[in-house]
Design a protein around this motif. Structure first.
Motif, PDB file in Angstrom:
ATOM      1  N   LEU A 292      -3.713  13.024  -2.596  1.00  0.00           N
ATOM      2  CA  LEU A 292      -2.869  12.292  -3.453  1.00  0.00           C
ATOM      3  C   LEU A 292      -3.742  10.779  -3.759  1.00  0.00           C
ATOM      4  O   LEU A 292      -3.558  10.197  -4.643  1.00  0.00           O
ATOM      5  N   ALA A 293      -4.569  10.081  -2.736  1.00  0.00           N
ATOM      6  CA  ALA A 293      -5.146   9.056  -2.671  1.00  0.00           C
ATOM      7  C   ALA A 293      -6.296   9.465  -3.818  1.00  0.00           C
ATOM      8  O   ALA A 293      -6.815   8.389  -4.576  1.00  0.00           O
TER       9      ALA A 293
ATOM     10  N   THR B 220      -7.486  11.170  11.715  1.00  0.00           N
ATOM     11  CA  THR B 220      -7.719  10.467  10.045  1.00  0.00           C
ATOM     12  C   THR B 220      -8.573   9.353  10.324  1.00  0.00           C
ATOM     13  O   THR B 220      -8.345   8.284  10.945  1.00  0.00           O
TER      14      THR B 220
ATOM     15  N   GLN C 124       0.788  -1.223  -0.090  1.00  0.00           N
ATOM     16  CA  GLN C 124      -0.001  -0.029  -0.001  1.00  0.00           C
ATOM     17  C   GLN C 124       0.814   1.328   0.044  1.00  0.00           C
ATOM     18  O   GLN C 124       1.553   1.645   0.976  1.00  0.00           O
ATOM     19  N   PRO C 125       1.078   1.900  -1.145  1.00  0.00           N
ATOM     20  CA  PRO C 125       1.680   3.183  -1.194  1.00  0.00           C
ATOM     21  C   PRO C 125       1.407   4.239  -0.461  1.00  0.00           C
ATOM     22  O   PRO C 125       2.068   5.206  -0.183  1.00  0.00           O
ATOM     23  N   LEU C 126       0.154   4.272  -0.223  1.00  0.00           N
ATOM     24  CA  LEU C 126      -0.425   5.369   0.618  1.00  0.00           C
ATOM     25  C   LEU C 126      -0.819   5.042   2.021  1.00  0.00           C
ATOM     26  O   LEU C 126      -0.825   3.938   2.507  1.00  0.00           O
ATOM     27  N   SER C 127      -0.856   6.278   2.890  1.00  0.00           N
ATOM     28  CA  SER C 127      -1.380   5.781   4.230  1.00  0.00           C
ATOM     29  C   SER C 127      -1.820   7.215   4.801  1.00  0.00           C
ATOM     30  O   SER C 127      -2.257   8.185   3.926  1.00  0.00           O
ATOM     31  N   GLN C 128      -2.148   7.401   5.773  1.00  0.00           N
ATOM     32  CA  GLN C 128      -2.869   8.650   6.386  1.00  0.00           C
ATOM     33  C   GLN C 128      -1.909   9.689   6.510  1.00  0.00           C
ATOM     34  O   GLN C 128      -2.330  10.929   6.570  1.00  0.00           O
ATOM     35  N   LYS C 129      -0.480   9.559   6.355  1.00  0.00           N
ATOM     36  CA  LYS C 129       0.571  10.577   6.250  1.00  0.00           C
ATOM     37  C   LYS C 129       0.602  11.076   5.085  1.00  0.00           C
ATOM     38  O   LYS C 129       1.288  12.009   4.830  1.00  0.00           O
ATOM     39  N   SER C 130       0.140  10.531   3.896  1.00  0.00           N
ATOM     40  CA  SER C 130       0.252  10.850   2.486  1.00  0.00           C
ATOM     41  C   SER C 130      -0.514  12.395   2.423  1.00  0.00           C
ATOM     42  O   SER C 130      -1.477  12.690   3.094  1.00  0.00           O
ATOM     43  N   PRO C 131       0.045  13.162   1.458  1.00  0.00           N
ATOM     44  CA  PRO C 131      -0.656  14.562   1.559  1.00  0.00           C
ATOM     45  C   PRO C 131      -1.999  14.378   1.042  1.00  0.00           C
ATOM     46  O   PRO C 131      -2.521  13.546   0.373  1.00  0.00           O
TER      47      PRO C 131
ATOM     48  N   ASN D 112      -0.953   1.419   9.397  1.00  0.00           N
ATOM     49  CA  ASN D 112      -1.353   2.347   8.198  1.00  0.00           C
ATOM     50  C   ASN D 112      -3.046   1.911   7.937  1.00  0.00           C
ATOM     51  O   ASN D 112      -3.536   0.823   8.107  1.00  0.00           O
TER      52      ASN D 112
END
Lengths: 261, 473
Positions: A56-57, A166, A46-53, A196
């Motif tokens: 972006l998702a 988040t 999973q390249p995304l997380s709650q810390k992604s800008p 994550n």
């Protein structure tokens, strides 16, 4: 007439009863028809997380081809809280009605304003919403099944205290669903800080939206337009009265309640 | 513009001659054929030499009175729609036209008032095929109920948005000697034992109800500043040299790699080759001698005129062959004697008495599961209906209908009904819901038993209905 073996069957000895009881317990354990619900392990990256800008998702969802659908969304707020949303290229503010339901486009990020929070006079928060997936309801039922996003008073308090909350809203997988009715409290599961949120949501179902509730306020001297979202459109959405479901053509049985014991 | 006098006169003469020719001569009709205004019917038209074979307009009689219509093959498709006129009888002979036989239906159509003229009917007219059943705009036939919510087409694509109940999901239900395995949640099966003692398991159809439910995971992040100073807490450590001295002198390594002188010279080597023509002789000796036997010519009497003893047999064979050749045209008599034969058949009367049992098909249990709602919100109550029937001839024993409910369906107690005496058993399915078992008290008869009492005014039910209600969580 029964055979003689049946007529003169002997009662088993006491130790045989003990053996039979043990066997019955073992059989009962083995005959369990299903395993207990266990969340499946997450396979993949999973390249995304709650810390992604923020956004972006949603861009990932657009790249995946899921953009362009207006998904009804309903904000579940506490008490008399009021929500408004910024939309369109001009990023105009629209005050939502009491139902706080509106259709947002999948693949966009939006900024909403929550005000008039009970017991917190003068407090305003500006959460962000990213829609990354959609539902596929039957015709005419689109507005009756909005994605429900909870913003509780606890979230507001955490945000005012400087935390970033988040929430990842996911569509439950029926086989992994909790066997009880979900309310505002039971529908939310808190994660560890190291976990994550998108991965955990993906394990439990299909992630639909990401809600970030923080204490950041727009600057008084003006804010960059990207602060208010990606400029996605909105549409009015109101739950329609319940339509009569198509009746099954099976005849109504002249049910005899006493038929089953 | 002024014309000279002679030119003007020639123009007037030319126009006058064209007008005169158009009044008395033949003209082209729209078919491209020539139509004579002089009344010529047969033979050569005196005006322009066009034969009557190309003439298509009937005269003196309505074209609809005849039995045959003839159309000229010179008609083009475009002209066929405008002025196609039939001809009669002898006019069509030798024209190479196309004949069309008129039917009674065609005659009736011609008698219809207000019909389009025969010339307006296209010979090759196409009309779109009409469907056998009228369809709506969405392609679904009228009176065809929308069963997509039952068949679950969308539910198969997005099963996480639907509540599915019925069928045999995941692992199929199997039995070993003692236990039943593979009964997953959502499964609805029927169990029975046929008249041969064989255990049968039949899954029902799957019912899809649109009822998505959302959950949330929450992560709280606290950005905080922290200052940390790491320093030694006063620990000291002293080390003394132990008197070991090591000298490592620089070493010089020299390596000379000189270029190797390599010279390469390439030039033409100047090779001359002289090939003188030399006479080559080769003597080939015969190594094999074959004697060809040329049939009868090798015999002595053939090339020496002598007849020896050995050749007599061949001569006799040749003479016999010559006789046979000459005999081929002679009459050959073939006689065949056939003896009379007598066939005697003795048949005796016999009577076969038996009972034909048409009911040989074993019991066949069928399940149909329905729900009264296609969409449901949490808290809604859904009534499920399971219709079971024995479509076989023989009866079924130990009929049980097992439904393993999904975790989101809460079974309402005392809501189960059945129109056939039986029992309902509720068990915990270890997933937060119930495993319902509807067991019939009596064997379920088949068509054999139904047909047996049909003429006696009685009725035996070979099926029944089970209903129960669940609340959506």
């Amino acid at each position: 007439m029964l055979p003689s073996t049946h007529a003169f069957r002997r009662w088993p000895r006491p130790w045989m009863s003990l053996v039979a009881l043990t066997l019955a317990l073992c059989c009962g354990w083995l005959s369990s028809t299903a395993q207990a619900q266990v969340l499946p392990s997450y396979e993949g990256h999973q390249p995304l997380s709650q810390k992604s800008p923020v956004g972006l998702a949603a861009k990932f969802a657009g790249v995946a081809g899921r953009t362009g659908y207006m998904q009804p969304v309903r904000f579940a707020l506490d008490g008399e809280s009021q929500a408004s949303i910024y939309h369109g290229p001009q990023l105009r503010e629209l005050v939502l009605g009491p139902s706080a339901q509106v259709s947002l486009m999948v693949g966009h990020s939006y900024r909403i304003k929550v005000s008039n929070i009970p017991d917190m006079p003068g407090v305003e928060i500006f959460p962000t919403i990213e829609l990354i997936d959609r539902l596929h309801p039957p015709a005419g039922q689109k507005d009756n099944f909005p994605v429900v996003m909870h913003i509780t008073k606890e979230d507001v308090e955490l945000a005012v205290a400087g935390n970033l909350v988040t929430r990842v809203v996911y569509l439950e997988q029926p086989q992994l669903a909790a066997p009880y009715e979900l309310d505002r409290a039971t529908a939310t599961q808190n994660l560890l800080r190291s976990e994550n949120a998108l991965t955990e949501a993906d394990r439990r179902g299909r992630p639909i939206a990401i809600v970030r509730i923080g204490g950041r306020l727009p600057a008084t001297h003006g804010e960059h337009p990207s602060f208010f979202g990606s400029g996605g459109p909105i549409m009015e959405s109101r739950p329609t009265p319940k339509a009569a479901a198509p009746q099954a053509e099976a005849r109504t049985p002249s049910a005899r309640q006493e038929g089953l014991r | 513009m002024k014309f000279p006098h002679a030119t003007r006169t020639s123009w007037i003469l030319a126009i006058s001659s064209l007008l005169a020719a158009s009044m008395v001569g033949c003209q082209h009709n729209s078919h491209g054929t020539h139509r004579c205004k002089m009344g010529c019917q047969h033979g050569q038209c005196p005006s322009n030499g066009v034969t009557n074979a190309d003439y298509t307009e009937p005269r003196g009689q309505s074209p609809d009175d005849g039995d045959l219509e003839f159309f000229s093959t010179t008609d083009t498709a475009a002209s066929a729609n405008t002025e196609r006129q039939p001809r009669r009888g002898s006019e069509a002979e030798g024209s190479g036209g196309v004949a069309r036989t008129r039917s009674a239906a065609n005659a009736a159509y011609r008698a219809t008032p207000g019909r389009p003229s025969s010339g307006a009917i296209s010979r090759t007219s196409f009309s779109p095929a009409e469907p056998r059943a009228a369809v709506q705009d969405n392609g679904r036939a009228f009176h065809d109920p929308d069963t997509s919510w039952m068949t679950g087409t969308e539910a198969q694509r997005y099963p996480d948005e639907y509540l599915l109940d019925g069928g045999d999901r995941a692992h199929p239900v199997t039995y070993d000697r003692t236990f039943r395995r593979g009964l997953d949640t959502e499964d609805t099966i029927g169990e029975c034992v046929d008249h041969t003692g064989k255990r049968r398991t039949i899954p029902s159809n799957s019912v899809a109800i649109y009822a998505p439910r959302f959950g949330e995971v929450r992560s709280i992040t606290t950005p905080s500043g922290q200052t940390s100073i790491d320093k030694l807490a006063g620990a000291s450590e002293s080390r003394r040299d132990s008197g070991v001295r090591t000298k490592v002198g620089p070493q010089k390594y020299a390596k000379n790699e000189g270029l190797k002188g390599i010279q390469t010279r390439l030039r033409a080597s100047g090779v001359d080759s002289k090939a003188a023509a030399m006479g080559t002789r080769q003597f080939v000796r015969l190594t094999e001698h074959k004697t060809l036997v040329r049939g009868m010519q090798e015999f002595a009497f053939a090339f020496r005129g002598e007849i020896d003893t050995a050749s007599e047999a061949y001569l006799a064979k040749g003479i016999e062959a010559a006789l046979n050749w000459t005999k081929a045209e002679n009459t050959v008599a073939i006689a065949k004697t056939e003896a009379l034969q007598e066939v005697k058949v003795r048949s005796s009367g016999a009577e076969l008495v038996g009972i034909e049992d048409r009911h040989t098909k074993p019991g066949d249990l069928h399940l149909l599961k329905l729900a009264d709602k296609a969409v449901a919100q949490p808290g809604d109550i859904i009534t499920f209906v399971i219709r079971f029937d024995n479509l076989g001839d023989q009866e079924l024993h130990n009929v049980r209908i097992v439904d393993n409910l999904t975790p989101r369906l809460e079974f309402l107690e005392d809501s189960a009904t059945c129109d056939i005496p039986g029992q309902v058993l509720m068990e915990d399915n270890d997933e937060g819901s119930y495993l319902l078992t509807f067991a019939l008290d009596d064997p379920l008869p088949g068509r054999k038993a139904k047909d047996a009492v049909e003429n006696k005014g009685k009725d035996i039910r070979t099926g029944g209905v089970v209903t129960f209600q669940c609340r959506v969580r």
